[in-house]
Scaffold this motif. Structure first.
Motif, PDB file in Angstrom:
ATOM      1  N   UNK A   1      40.296  56.544  52.227  1.00 14.34           N
ATOM      2  CA  UNK A   1      39.688  55.234  52.045  1.00 14.34           C
ATOM      3  C   UNK A   1      40.195  54.289  53.129  1.00 14.34           C
ATOM      4  N   UNK A   2      39.317  53.575  53.831  1.00 15.54           N
ATOM      5  CA  UNK A   2      39.792  52.654  54.876  1.00 15.54           C
ATOM      6  C   UNK A   2      40.829  51.676  54.341  1.00 15.54           C
ATOM      7  N   UNK A   3      41.961  51.594  55.050  1.00 15.58           N
ATOM      8  CA  UNK A   3      43.052  50.729  54.628  1.00 15.58           C
ATOM      9  C   UNK A   3      44.140  51.431  53.857  1.00 15.58           C
ATOM     10  N   UNK A   4      43.867  52.662  53.390  1.00 15.26           N
ATOM     11  CA  UNK A   4      44.867  53.404  52.612  1.00 15.26           C
ATOM     12  C   UNK A   4      46.063  53.763  53.508  1.00 15.26           C
ATOM     13  N   UNK A   5      47.258  53.939  52.929  1.00 17.57           N
ATOM     14  CA  UNK A   5      47.521  53.888  51.488  1.00 17.57           C
ATOM     15  C   UNK A   5      47.930  52.524  50.954  1.00 17.57           C
ATOM     16  N   UNK A   6      48.371  51.618  51.831  1.00 14.97           N
ATOM     17  CA  UNK A   6      48.929  50.355  51.349  1.00 14.97           C
ATOM     18  C   UNK A   6      47.919  49.219  51.288  1.00 14.97           C
ATOM     19  N   UNK A   7      46.817  49.341  52.027  1.00 14.02           N
ATOM     20  CA  UNK A   7      45.778  48.307  51.986  1.00 14.02           C
ATOM     21  C   UNK A   7      46.396  46.919  52.197  1.00 14.02           C
ATOM     22  N   UNK A   8      47.293  46.814  53.202  1.00 14.11           N
ATOM     23  CA  UNK A   8      48.056  45.584  53.360  1.00 14.11           C
ATOM     24  C   UNK A   8      47.164  44.380  53.605  1.00 14.11           C
ATOM     25  N   UNK A   9      46.115  44.551  54.371  1.00 15.59           N
ATOM     26  CA  UNK A   9      45.230  43.412  54.648  1.00 15.59           C
ATOM     27  C   UNK A   9      44.367  43.086  53.436  1.00 15.59           C
ATOM     28  N   UNK A  10      43.857  44.121  52.788  1.00 19.91           N
ATOM     29  CA  UNK A  10      43.004  43.912  51.618  1.00 19.91           C
ATOM     30  C   UNK A  10      43.768  43.250  50.471  1.00 19.91           C
ATOM     31  N   UNK A  11      45.059  43.537  50.356  1.00 23.65           N
ATOM     32  CA  UNK A  11      45.866  42.914  49.314  1.00 23.65           C
ATOM     33  C   UNK A  11      45.859  41.392  49.462  1.00 23.65           C
ATOM     34  N   UNK A  12      46.085  40.915  50.676  1.00 25.55           N
ATOM     35  CA  UNK A  12      46.070  39.471  50.903  1.00 25.55           C
ATOM     36  C   UNK A  12      44.670  38.895  50.678  1.00 25.55           C
ATOM     37  N   UNK A  13      43.651  39.643  51.110  1.00 28.14           N
ATOM     38  CA  UNK A  13      42.280  39.168  50.917  1.00 28.14           C
ATOM     39  C   UNK A  13      41.937  39.057  49.434  1.00 28.14           C
ATOM     40  N   UNK A  14      42.510  39.943  48.597  1.00 27.38           N
ATOM     41  CA  UNK A  14      42.293  39.843  47.153  1.00 27.38           C
ATOM     42  C   UNK A  14      42.638  38.445  46.646  1.00 27.38           C
ATOM     43  N   UNK A  15      43.764  37.913  47.129  1.00 29.74           N
ATOM     44  CA  UNK A  15      44.226  36.621  46.641  1.00 29.74           C
ATOM     45  C   UNK A  15      43.304  35.487  47.076  1.00 29.74           C
ATOM     46  N   UNK A  16      42.810  35.559  48.287  1.00 28.02           N
ATOM     47  CA  UNK A  16      41.842  34.551  48.722  1.00 28.02           C
ATOM     48  C   UNK A  16      40.558  34.650  47.919  1.00 28.02           C
ATOM     49  N   UNK A  17      40.151  35.880  47.572  1.00 24.27           N
ATOM     50  CA  UNK A  17      38.974  36.045  46.722  1.00 24.27           C
ATOM     51  C   UNK A  17      39.186  35.362  45.373  1.00 24.27           C
ATOM     52  N   UNK A  18      40.374  35.486  44.800  1.00 20.03           N
ATOM     53  CA  UNK A  18      40.635  34.855  43.509  1.00 20.03           C
ATOM     54  C   UNK A  18      40.468  33.346  43.599  1.00 20.03           C
ATOM     55  N   UNK A  19      40.978  32.748  44.675  1.00 20.05           N
ATOM     56  CA  UNK A  19      40.822  31.299  44.830  1.00 20.05           C
ATOM     57  C   UNK A  19      39.352  30.947  45.015  1.00 20.05           C
ATOM     58  N   UNK A  20      38.649  31.740  45.823  1.00 19.08           N
ATOM     59  CA  UNK A  20      37.218  31.500  46.036  1.00 19.08           C
ATOM     60  C   UNK A  20      36.432  31.559  44.738  1.00 19.08           C
ATOM     61  N   UNK A  21      36.868  32.409  43.817  1.00 19.15           N
ATOM     62  CA  UNK A  21      36.076  32.707  42.619  1.00 19.15           C
ATOM     63  C   UNK A  21      36.650  32.082  41.345  1.00 19.15           C
ATOM     64  N   UNK A  22      37.389  30.988  41.485  1.00 18.56           N
ATOM     65  CA  UNK A  22      37.959  30.347  40.308  1.00 18.56           C
ATOM     66  C   UNK A  22      36.886  29.895  39.323  1.00 18.56           C
ATOM     67  N   UNK A  23      35.740  29.451  39.822  1.00 12.71           N
ATOM     68  CA  UNK A  23      34.649  29.074  38.914  1.00 12.71           C
ATOM     69  C   UNK A  23      34.229  30.262  38.055  1.00 12.71           C
ATOM     70  N   UNK A  24      34.106  31.409  38.693  1.00 17.09           N
ATOM     71  CA  UNK A  24      33.705  32.625  37.982  1.00 17.09           C
ATOM     72  C   UNK A  24      34.769  33.064  36.981  1.00 17.09           C
ATOM     73  N   UNK A  25      36.033  32.903  37.368  1.00 22.40           N
ATOM     74  CA  UNK A  25      37.120  33.253  36.449  1.00 22.40           C
ATOM     75  C   UNK A  25      37.098  32.334  35.240  1.00 22.40           C
ATOM     76  N   UNK A  26      36.843  31.068  35.450  1.00 22.96           N
ATOM     77  CA  UNK A  26      36.752  30.126  34.333  1.00 22.96           C
ATOM     78  C   UNK A  26      35.618  30.501  33.375  1.00 22.96           C
ATOM     79  N   UNK A  27      34.505  30.922  33.918  1.00 24.62           N
ATOM     80  CA  UNK A  27      33.381  31.313  33.051  1.00 24.62           C
ATOM     81  C   UNK A  27      33.722  32.556  32.241  1.00 24.62           C
ATOM     82  N   UNK A  28      34.473  33.471  32.853  1.00 22.55           N
ATOM     83  CA  UNK A  28      34.863  34.689  32.133  1.00 22.55           C
ATOM     84  C   UNK A  28      35.921  34.412  31.085  1.00 22.55           C
ATOM     85  N   UNK A  29      36.669  33.329  31.259  1.00 20.06           N
ATOM     86  CA  UNK A  29      37.733  32.954  30.322  1.00 20.06           C
ATOM     87  C   UNK A  29      37.459  31.516  29.876  1.00 20.06           C
TER      88      UNK A  29
END
Length: 311
Positions: free
Chosen positions: A103-131
């Motif tokens: 899988x591209x980025x394996x095994x540590x996915x170091x860049x994707x890990x940081x991008x995950x966190x930016x996605x969470x901030x981007x999607x706070x509206x969606x997280x609020x709707x889910x919770x």
């Protein structure tokens, strides 16, 4: 007339009174191009408004589920009890996902890990709707990141560290906590040099966001470095800007057991040490996000650790 909403944070939490917590898991976000959906756990107090946010990045390790949204309960539960909303993603590097080695980025996915966190901030509206219990309760101006081990590397990237010349700095994050994080690229083992080349090129020169660096004076991490326990202090010494250092006496990589309750991976099990980490990281985050003096006051109380700071 709509009643004015009040935050209970200042009234109760700064006095140290824990709040009742709820968790929702998994919250699932579809991220275009990501091999699997981004799943996260949300932990939050039942009461209060204008709540600050902590993005918690897990480490690696031999267990299947500590390196996922199911780990780090001693930290996530405590921070939620103290008035923070804690968002815990399962990164692509988690053993619980067991993604193919090609899988591209394996095994540590170091860049994707940081991008995950930016996605969470981007999607706070969606997280609020889910919770729904979170709707209109978040303070999006008060976001921190915390990470342990490989999660510390992820947090460092978001705070401004570069690797392989790539910057993933996230300006919406106002403070960070690095627990047993990675240090300089010199003195790494042959295993690291051969398999994790991204660890060879850290550049802390632009890591200006305030951060608390937590290290154990017995955390040699011999599988990663020959530099000894001081290697985990490097982000404090090499990064500019406001930085604080907490060194725990007798602590190994588990800091007494921050990754889970009574887990076999903890080589230095100590509820007292975990309590120290909980107390001081909470005080630090309050001081940085709310401008309180709690960090300075709390750091004067207790034994088994030393602290340092610089503007």
């Amino acid at each position: 007339m709509v009643p004015e909403r009040r935050s209970t944070y200042g009234d109760r939490l700064l006095e140290g009174e824990p709040m009742t917590v709820f968790t929702v898991s998994p919250v699932v976000l579809e991220i275009p191009g990501r091999p699997v959906d981004l799943q996260l756990k949300v932990s939050a107090p039942m009461e209060g408004n204008e709540l600050p946010i902590i993005l918690l990045s897990h480490g690696q390790g031999l267990s299947n589920h500590l390196s996922s949204l199911n780990g780090y309960a001693p930290l996530a539960n405590h921070w939620a009890e103290q008035g923070f909303v804690v968002l815990q993603p399962t990164h692509l590097s988690s053993r619980s996902l067991n993604l193919p080695a090609d899988t591209p980025g394996a095994p540590m996915f170091w860049q994707e890990r940081a991008e995950d966190m930016s996605h969470l901030i981007d999607r706070l509206d969606e997280i609020e709707k889910a919770v729904p219990q979170l709707q209109n309760r978040l303070d999006r101006t008060k976001i921190a990141v915390a990470g342990h081990s490989m999660g510390g590397h992820t947090a460092s990237l978001l705070l401004g560290m570069k690797t392989e010349g790539i910057s993933l700095k996230e300006p919406r994050i106002k403070a960070g906590v690095l627990l047993g994080s990675t240090g300089r690229g010199e003195g790494l083992t042959e295993v690291v040099r051969g398999s994790y080349s991204f660890m060879l090129t850290p550049d802390f020169g632009d890591m200006t966001t305030p951060a608390l660096v937590v290290a154990g004076d017995q955390d040699g991490s011999e599988h990663l470095t020959v530099n000894g326990p001081a290697w985990h202090e490097d982000p404090f010494h090499l990064a500019p800007g406001p930085k604080d250092l907490l060194v725990l006496e007798g602590a190994e990589h588990g800091f007494g057991g921050v990754s889970g309750y009574d887990v076999a991976e903890t080589t230095d099990e100590s509820p007292e040490r975990v309590a120290t980490v909980q107390r001081l990281t909470t005080a630090y985050l309050r001081s940085r996000l709310f401008g309180t003096a709690d960090w300075q006051e709390e750091a004067l109380v207790g034994v088994g650790f030393r602290v340092d700071s610089r503007p």
